[in-house]
Design a protein around this motif. Structure first.
Motif, PDB file in Angstrom:
ATOM      1  N   ILE A  22       0.821  -1.211   0.000  1.00 36.40           N
ATOM      2  CA  ILE A  22       0.000   0.000   0.000  1.00 36.40           C
ATOM      3  C   ILE A  22       0.858   1.266   0.000  1.00 36.40           C
ATOM      4  CG2 ILE A  22      -1.743   1.327   1.274  1.00 36.40           C
ATOM      5  CD1 ILE A  22      -2.871  -1.245   0.085  1.00 36.40           C
ATOM      6  N   VAL A  23       1.926   1.281   0.786  1.00 38.16           N
ATOM      7  CA  VAL A  23       2.715   2.518   0.921  1.00 38.16           C
ATOM      8  C   VAL A  23       3.771   2.679  -0.157  1.00 38.16           C
ATOM      9  CG1 VAL A  23       2.384   2.597   3.418  1.00 38.16           C
ATOM     10  CG2 VAL A  23       4.429   1.511   2.495  1.00 38.16           C
ATOM     11  N   ARG A  24       4.016   1.626  -0.928  1.00 39.96           N
ATOM     12  CA  ARG A  24       5.096   1.683  -1.915  1.00 39.96           C
ATOM     13  C   ARG A  24       4.946   2.911  -2.826  1.00 39.96           C
ATOM     14  NH1 ARG A  24       4.806  -3.288  -3.550  1.00 39.96           N
ATOM     15  NH2 ARG A  24       6.334  -3.989  -1.993  1.00 39.96           N
ATOM     16  N   GLY A  25       6.013   3.705  -2.894  1.00 41.03           N
ATOM     17  CA  GLY A  25       6.005   4.899  -3.736  1.00 41.03           C
ATOM     18  C   GLY A  25       5.346   6.113  -3.112  1.00 41.03           C
ATOM     19  N   THR A  26       4.926   6.013  -1.847  1.00 40.41           N
ATOM     20  CA  THR A  26       4.239   7.119  -1.176  1.00 40.41           C
ATOM     21  C   THR A  26       5.203   7.832  -0.229  1.00 40.41           C
ATOM     22  OG1 THR A  26       2.142   5.920  -1.230  1.00 40.41           O
ATOM     23  CG2 THR A  26       2.319   7.745   0.328  1.00 40.41           C
ATOM     24  N   ASP A  27       5.227   9.160  -0.295  1.00 41.78           N
ATOM     25  CA  ASP A  27       6.051   9.966   0.609  1.00 41.78           C
ATOM     26  C   ASP A  27       5.147  10.626   1.638  1.00 41.78           C
ATOM     27  OD1 ASP A  27       7.835  11.581   1.912  1.00 41.78           O
ATOM     28  OD2 ASP A  27       8.343  12.821   0.168  1.00 41.78           O
ATOM     29  N   LEU A  28       5.298  10.233   2.895  1.00 38.71           N
ATOM     30  CA  LEU A  28       4.466  10.778   3.969  1.00 38.71           C
ATOM     31  C   LEU A  28       5.222  11.791   4.826  1.00 38.71           C
ATOM     32  CD1 LEU A  28       2.656   7.503   5.101  1.00 38.71           C
ATOM     33  CD2 LEU A  28       1.781   9.299   3.585  1.00 38.71           C
ATOM     34  N   SER A  29       6.290  12.330   4.278  1.00 42.73           N
ATOM     35  CA  SER A  29       7.048  13.345   5.019  1.00 42.73           C
ATOM     36  C   SER A  29       6.132  14.510   5.399  1.00 42.73           C
ATOM     37  CB  SER A  29       8.206  13.873   4.167  1.00 42.73           C
ATOM     38  OG  SER A  29       9.084  12.826   3.816  1.00 42.73           O
ATOM     39  N   GLY A  30       6.241  14.969   6.644  1.00 43.45           N
ATOM     40  CA  GLY A  30       5.409  16.067   7.110  1.00 43.45           C
ATOM     41  C   GLY A  30       4.082  15.630   7.685  1.00 43.45           C
ATOM     42  N   ALA A  47       2.410   1.035  12.042  1.00 44.24           N
ATOM     43  CA  ALA A  47       3.342   2.067  12.505  1.00 44.24           C
ATOM     44  C   ALA A  47       4.659   1.990  11.746  1.00 44.24           C
ATOM     45  CB  ALA A  47       3.578   1.909  14.010  1.00 44.24           C
ATOM     46  N   ARG A  48       5.151   0.785  11.552  1.00 46.05           N
ATOM     47  CA  ARG A  48       6.442   0.604  10.880  1.00 46.05           C
ATOM     48  C   ARG A  48       6.413   1.101   9.443  1.00 46.05           C
ATOM     49  NH1 ARG A  48       8.893  -2.722   7.474  1.00 46.05           N
ATOM     50  NH2 ARG A  48       7.064  -4.068   7.204  1.00 46.05           N
ATOM     51  N   VAL A  49       5.396   0.692   8.683  1.00 47.35           N
ATOM     52  CA  VAL A  49       5.399   1.079   7.263  1.00 47.35           C
ATOM     53  C   VAL A  49       5.102   2.565   7.081  1.00 47.35           C
ATOM     54  CG1 VAL A  49       4.827  -1.256   6.493  1.00 47.35           C
ATOM     55  CG2 VAL A  49       2.992   0.402   6.837  1.00 47.35           C
ATOM     56  N   GLU A 258      -0.389  -8.682   5.921  1.00 48.86           N
ATOM     57  CA  GLU A 258      -1.612  -8.634   5.114  1.00 48.86           C
ATOM     58  C   GLU A 258      -2.755  -8.004   5.901  1.00 48.86           C
ATOM     59  OE1 GLU A 258      -0.568 -12.755   2.617  1.00 48.86           O
ATOM     60  OE2 GLU A 258      -2.008 -12.799   4.279  1.00 48.86           O
ATOM     61  N   GLY A 259      -2.851  -8.323   7.187  1.00 48.36           N
ATOM     62  CA  GLY A 259      -3.921  -7.770   8.007  1.00 48.36           C
ATOM     63  C   GLY A 259      -3.821  -6.266   8.159  1.00 48.36           C
ATOM     64  N   ALA A 260      -2.590  -5.749   8.190  1.00 50.95           N
ATOM     65  CA  ALA A 260      -2.392  -4.307   8.361  1.00 50.95           C
ATOM     66  C   ALA A 260      -2.654  -3.519   7.078  1.00 50.95           C
ATOM     67  CB  ALA A 260      -0.970  -4.032   8.851  1.00 50.95           C
ATOM     68  N   ALA A 261      -2.771  -4.215   5.954  1.00 53.97           N
ATOM     69  CA  ALA A 261      -2.904  -3.522   4.664  1.00 53.97           C
ATOM     70  C   ALA A 261      -4.133  -2.622   4.614  1.00 53.97           C
ATOM     71  CB  ALA A 261      -2.950  -4.543   3.522  1.00 53.97           C
ATOM     72  N   THR A 262      -5.281  -3.113   5.088  1.00 52.04           N
ATOM     73  CA  THR A 262      -6.503  -2.311   4.985  1.00 52.04           C
ATOM     74  C   THR A 262      -6.464  -1.121   5.933  1.00 52.04           C
ATOM     75  OG1 THR A 262      -7.681  -4.335   4.394  1.00 52.04           O
ATOM     76  CG2 THR A 262      -9.023  -2.426   4.886  1.00 52.04           C
ATOM     77  N   LEU A 263      -5.817  -1.265   7.094  1.00 54.52           N
ATOM     78  CA  LEU A 263      -5.639  -0.127   8.002  1.00 54.52           C
ATOM     79  C   LEU A 263      -4.892   0.989   7.287  1.00 54.52           C
ATOM     80  CD1 LEU A 263      -5.965  -2.655  10.019  1.00 54.52           C
ATOM     81  CD2 LEU A 263      -4.592  -1.302  11.609  1.00 54.52           C
ATOM     82  N   VAL A 264      -3.797   0.606   6.634  1.00 50.75           N
ATOM     83  CA  VAL A 264      -2.950   1.595   5.974  1.00 50.75           C
ATOM     84  C   VAL A 264      -3.631   2.158   4.734  1.00 50.75           C
ATOM     85  CG1 VAL A 264      -0.721   1.921   4.812  1.00 50.75           C
ATOM     86  CG2 VAL A 264      -0.851   0.573   6.927  1.00 50.75           C
ATOM     87  N   TRP A 265      -4.345   1.311   3.997  1.00 58.17           N
ATOM     88  CA  TRP A 265      -5.065   1.782   2.813  1.00 58.17           C
ATOM     89  C   TRP A 265      -6.072   2.862   3.197  1.00 58.17           C
ATOM     90  CZ3 TRP A 265     -10.264   0.812   0.868  1.00 58.17           C
ATOM     91  CH2 TRP A 265     -10.440   1.163  -0.476  1.00 58.17           C
ATOM     92  N   CYS A 266      -6.825   2.619   4.255  1.00 62.15           N
ATOM     93  CA  CYS A 266      -7.808   3.613   4.685  1.00 62.15           C
ATOM     94  C   CYS A 266      -7.134   4.895   5.192  1.00 62.15           C
ATOM     95  CB  CYS A 266      -8.708   3.039   5.777  1.00 62.15           C
ATOM     96  SG  CYS A 266      -9.911   1.848   5.167  1.00 62.15           S
ATOM     97  N   ALA A 267      -5.936   4.754   5.731  1.00 65.17           N
ATOM     98  CA  ALA A 267      -5.244   5.915   6.296  1.00 65.17           C
ATOM     99  C   ALA A 267      -4.638   6.829   5.242  1.00 65.17           C
ATOM    100  CB  ALA A 267      -4.145   5.442   7.246  1.00 65.17           C
ATOM    101  N   ILE A 268      -4.227   6.259   4.093  1.00 63.61           N
ATOM    102  CA  ILE A 268      -3.443   7.087   3.161  1.00 63.61           C
ATOM    103  C   ILE A 268      -3.861   7.019   1.700  1.00 63.61           C
ATOM    104  CG2 ILE A 268      -1.427   6.857   4.674  1.00 63.61           C
ATOM    105  CD1 ILE A 268      -0.192   5.015   2.469  1.00 63.61           C
ATOM    106  N   SER A 269      -4.681   6.061   1.293  1.00 66.28           N
ATOM    107  CA  SER A 269      -4.885   5.860  -0.144  1.00 66.28           C
ATOM    108  C   SER A 269      -5.627   7.015  -0.820  1.00 66.28           C
ATOM    109  CB  SER A 269      -5.663   4.568  -0.398  1.00 66.28           C
ATOM    110  OG  SER A 269      -5.933   4.434  -1.794  1.00 66.28           O
TER     111      SER A 269
END
Length: 328
Positions: A22-30, A47-49, A258-269
């Motif tokens: 999900i985060v590949r290629g994403t810059d969350l700086s700031g 948290a890690r990704v 895999e379980g954390a993927a949907t958490l992160v998708w909802c947070a940043i996609s």
């Protein structure tokens, strides 16, 4: 206000997608993120990704000393103290963050307890409802100034397919009259997580704050510590050596990444820009399933009682009453 349909958008992701995908290629700086439960299991992986993608991650924990070693894998993580079952602890943590003047771009409400023997907090509230729902309701309320300050924020509420076990028993949500059932109480708290996201999104969208609820899948984590080996075996999560692992993986059963993927998708996609208030799984919006489907099939989608607008508004009022807080 227009509501996001509870139907898949066919994101291109799926059951085997990982949080790193999900985060590949994403810059969350700031960007700044707070993740409850961010020191173990799904929360730690999220948290890690997010941190590796450049976000500043704050992880509150009931026992910070115990969480310290786990957070070594999270670049630049800040460790704070927070007990979701203690209203004073919630106020103190949120107060420190708000007073820092920082915006909060991502709030992932991931901490929780599951299927515990009957316990109550100091207010006499049933502990699963108090921790999984009311604690996060109060935390979000207290962090509201920082969420508004972000100029565009997301709140992710970690629900579960276990919401299929129970809707909200508004006549006795705290088990003061009816017999306690650990799985029903868990299901009620997970329905509450979904309804909270739905109502928060309706109230928060005018301020640029969108909310989502998530079913991460079935994952063997520390959340199962209150379950017996017999219960784990019945779920197919106990091997011949007595280790708590799945004997085989399915679309529903997932690894922690895999379980954390949907958490992160909802947070940043960006696929969810302009959307909110929906229940998601497999890094997509879930479909609505019939309320007569059995609880054992609850992971295939979301039950109507967990997306009902009237129930969401009623739960919000009840939550304000039980916490003594009013926001939005």
């Amino acid at each position: 206000m227009e509501q996001t349909p509870q139907t898949p958008i066919y994101s291109g992701f799926g059951a085997r997608t990982t949080a790193e995908d999900i985060v590949r290629g994403t810059d969350l700086s700031g960007k700044t993120a707070i993740i409850t439960g961010g020191y173990s299991g799904l929360g730690l992986e999220a948290a890690r990704v997010l941190a590796e993608a450049g976000a500043k991650v704050i992880v509150p924990a009931r026992s910070p000393d115990k969480a310290q070693a786990a957070l070594a894998s999270v670049p630049g993580a800040e460790l704070e103290e927070l007990d979701l079952a203690d209203p004073a602890s919630i106020d103190q943590f949120a107060g420190r963050f708000v007073e820092s003047g920082r915006p909060l771009h991502i709030l992932i409400n991931s901490a929780g307890i599951m299927a515990i023997p009957e316990q109550r907090d100091e207010r006499g509230y049933e502990l699963q409802f108090a921790t999984n729902h009311l604690g996060h309701f109060q935390l979000t309320a207290r962090l509201w100034p920082a969420l508004k300050r972000a100029g565009g924020a997301r709140v992710v509420s970690v629900s579960s397919g276990g919401h299929a076990f129970s809707g909200i028993h508004f006549e006795d949500p705290l088990y003061r009259q009816r017999p306690y059932s650990k799985w029903e109480a868990y299901g009620q708290s997970k329905t509450a997580n979904a309804l909270f996201a739905a109502e928060l999104d309706q109230r928060g969208k005018a301020y640029g704050v969108r909310a989502f609820s998530v079913h991460p899948g079935s994952i063997v984590t520390g959340l199962s510590r209150h379950l017996s080996d017999e219960e784990m075996e019945a779920m197919g999560a106990l091997d011949e050596q007595g280790q708590r692992v799945f004997s085989e993986m399915t679309e529903e059963r997932k690894t922690i990444p895999e379980g954390a993927a949907t958490l992160v998708w909802c947070a940043i996609s960006p696929q969810l820009d302009g959307k909110g208030g929906v229940y998601c799984l497999n890094a997509d919006i879930a479909h609505l399933v019939h309320e007569d489907s059995s609880a054992s099939q609850g992971t295939a989608g979301v039950r109507p009682w967990a997306t009902d607008g009237q129930a969401a508004a009623r739960l919000w009022s009840l939550s304000e009453q039980l916490t003594g807080l009013s926001f939005l």
